[in-house]
Design an enzyme around this catalytic site. Structure first.
Site, PDB file in Angstrom:
ATOM      1  N   GLU A 141       9.333 -20.196   8.731  1.00  0.00           N
ATOM      2  CA  GLU A 141      10.064 -19.178   9.494  1.00  0.00           C
ATOM      3  C   GLU A 141      11.315 -19.735  10.158  1.00  0.00           C
ATOM      4  OE1 GLU A 141       7.020 -20.721  12.524  1.00  0.00           O
ATOM      5  OE2 GLU A 141       7.153 -20.501  10.371  1.00  0.00           O
ATOM      6  N   GLU A 185       0.804  -1.224   0.000  1.00  0.00           N
ATOM      7  CA  GLU A 185       0.000   0.000   0.000  1.00  0.00           C
ATOM      8  C   GLU A 185       0.838   1.276   0.000  1.00  0.00           C
ATOM      9  OE1 GLU A 185      -3.281   0.659  -0.282  1.00  0.00           O
ATOM     10  OE2 GLU A 185      -3.493  -1.460  -0.751  1.00  0.00           O
TER      11      GLU A 185
END
Length: 129
Positions: free
Chosen positions: A114, A83
């Site tokens: 992860e 964004e």
């Protein structure tokens, strides 16, 4: 490595039996946990301000803001990075988001991603850190 002792891997005792509760109780418990967030953030405002100032300084000198995360935090980092160009007009590549497990992990759980040092090193190399 044993990650089982990390708080992020623990079970919240306040919601342990949430699946056995009626809808009103489920929502009450979720709301009570949500209410813990704002005070915790408030306690860290000076540290957050310091981080923001350092990020702004670095970006003004040609640096980048790089979000890295796993699971929900990774998804939110990628979303926020996505964004920044349309919202703030930053140059492409100035704000970057990466999620453990790659783009597939944006829609599907990629368990254990992860914990991969190899994948982390590959991402760091690709970003030219």
């Amino acid at each position: 490595m044993d990650y089982s002792n990390l708080a992020t891997e623990g079970i919240n005792p306040n919601t342990l039996d949430i699946d056995l509760c009626c809808t009103d109780e489920i929502l009450r418990r979720i709301h009570m946990e949500d209410c813990l967030v704002a005070p915790a953030v408030g306690l860290e405002l000076s540290n957050i301000a310091l981080a923001v100032d350092r990020i702004v300084e670095g970006m003004s000198q040609g640096g980048r803001l790089i979000y890295v995360g796993a699971g929900t935090s990774g998804r939110l980092g990628v979303l926020d990075a996505s964004e920044c160009r349309p919202t703030f007009g930053v140059d492409p590549g100035q704000v970057v988001g990466r999620i453990a497990g790659g783009d597939r992990a944006l829609r599907y759980s990629v368990e254990g991603a992860e914990d991969s040092e190899e994948q982390g090193a590959q991402e760091a190399d690709a970003l030219e850190l």
